[in-house]
Design an enzyme around this catalytic site. Structure first.
Site: not given
Ligand code: GLA
Length: 378
Positions: A35-36, A120, A122, A125, A170
């Site tokens: 969504t970002d 890797g 999620g 990192s 992130d």
């Molecule tokens: C990665 C991207 C974020 C976001 C997520 C999914 O972590 O770096 O900006 O889009 O995927 O929510």
């Protein structure tokens, strides 16, 4: 991450006086996935796992960097236009170059860095790495950049130097995280609010499928392109502004794939708001329900899950976990699980057994502790 190990390596490689130590965390995200970059809301929290770097200016125009985890050494000239080829050092090079472009008088430095944010998986990192060096260089070279500017520099590093068109979640949370709180961020306005995370009867735990995702390349950017094609057709800026009626109105003119992807995002923007409301009432069962719905959408419509992760979520449901879903960009990595305390032990024991039986490899249990954002340690 044990900063003593970093320091020992630093001494061994570079000798002389100690450098300064900085840390920046990885993250979880309760809800609000993909969504970002659609200007929606996200609900992340920083974790205790982090990247730690010892950094000392060396009076030259060269960076000499050693990555502990990868046992990789690299040198690059900060004035070079190309920079290093190796992706792991391009994150540092990108941060250096963009800080220079923002007026910070960066000079050469020696550094050893490493961390316990699994790569890797999620858990971001790469954002932790960018935030760690952004914070370090801002401090050592008197940058006076605001945390939000450092987050934007981290994001721009991904776009310009690594090739992943990520959103801001992130890097934002790696800078702004606060122990014990999740943060709801409005990615359009940049407004954010801390939500103390203190469920009495539940806890969060990650299960790492250990299927490593690689975002460099196309699958992440492909999703983003789908969203952009839909907004172009609708003549709106982002999917944040797309209602169900609007989407149905153009359904026939969209490829089935673009339609499904947009359908996921429109639903996810709504789910974040439902979760905020549920948290105001301490209704964690309602939070969990939304997590399962998010997983369904990410798997079926956004197509960023995989057999191993779908299995982990199905097992969570079977074992009475309140909510579970794939977390982060997807394509492997971790599930985030909201589990009642009285189910916790049975869940983590059983899921490890059934996963190993099904796939012949181990999954990893990672308890979640909500920690602080980027900082100087010493
Ligand atoms: C990665 C991207 C974020 C976001 C997520 C999914 O972590 O770096 O900006 O889009 O995927 O929510």
């Amino acid at each position: 991450m044990d900063s003593n190990l970093i320091h020992l390596k630093f001494k061994e490689r570079f000798g002389g006086s100690a450098g300064s130590l900085y840390a920046a965390p990885g993250r979880i995200n309760l809800i609000g996935e993909h969504t970002d970059y659609n200007d929606g809301f996200v609900f992340p929290g920083a974790v205790s796992q982090s990247i730690v770097a010892e950094v000392r200016p060396n009076g030259t125009r060269w960076v000499r960097a050693y990555a502990m985890d990868l046992q990789h050494y690299c040198e690059f000239d900060i004035d070079s236009e190309e920079g290093p080829e190796s992706v792991c050092f391009r994150y540092i090079y990108g941060v250096v170059r963009l800080m220079m472009a923002n007026g910070v008088q960066v000079e050469g430095f020696d550094t050893v860095y490493g961390g316990d944010v699994p790569m890797g998986a999620g858990m971001s990192s790469s954002a932790a790495l960018e935030s760690c060096f952004g914070t370090a260089l801002n401090d050592l070279f008197h940058g006076n950049l605001e945390p939000m500017q450092l987050a934007l520099i981290g994001q721009a590093t991904e776009h310009q130097f690594v090739g992943v068109k990520c959103g801001i979640m992130d890097q934002f949370i790696s800078m702004y995280g606060r122990a014990g709180s999740l943060v709801r961020l409005d990615c359009r306005s940049g407004e954010y609010a801390y939500f103390p995370w203190h469920p009495q009867e539940y806890q969060l735990v990650l299960v790492n499928s250990c299927v490593k995702h690689v975002l460099v390349g196309s699958p992440y950017n492909d999703r983003r392109n789908s969203c952009e094609r839909v907004t172009q057709m609708l003549g709106i800026e982002t999917l944040r502004d797309c209602s169900w009626e609007m989407l149905e109105g153009v359904k026939e003119r969209l490829s089935p794939e673009d339609y499904r992807r947009a359908r996921f995002v429109v639903g996810e923007v709504e789910r974040v708001m439902r979760v905020s409301d549920a948290l105001e009432r301490d209704d964690y069962e309602a939070v969990g329900e939304q997590m399962y719905l998010t997983h369904e959408g990410l798997s079926r419509d956004y197509e960023v899950s995989c057999a191993e992760v779908d299995f982990l979520v199905a097992e969570a449901r079977r074992l009475g976990v309140t909510g579970a879903r794939i977390m982060g960009a997807g394509f492997g990595g971790c599930t985030l699980n909201l589990v009642r305390n009285d189910r916790y032990e049975a869940f983590v024991t059983e899921v490890q057994k059934t996963f190993a039986a099904q796939f012949g490899v181990e999954c990893k249990i990672i308890p979640v502790v909500i920690g602080d954002g980027a900082r100087k340690i010493k």
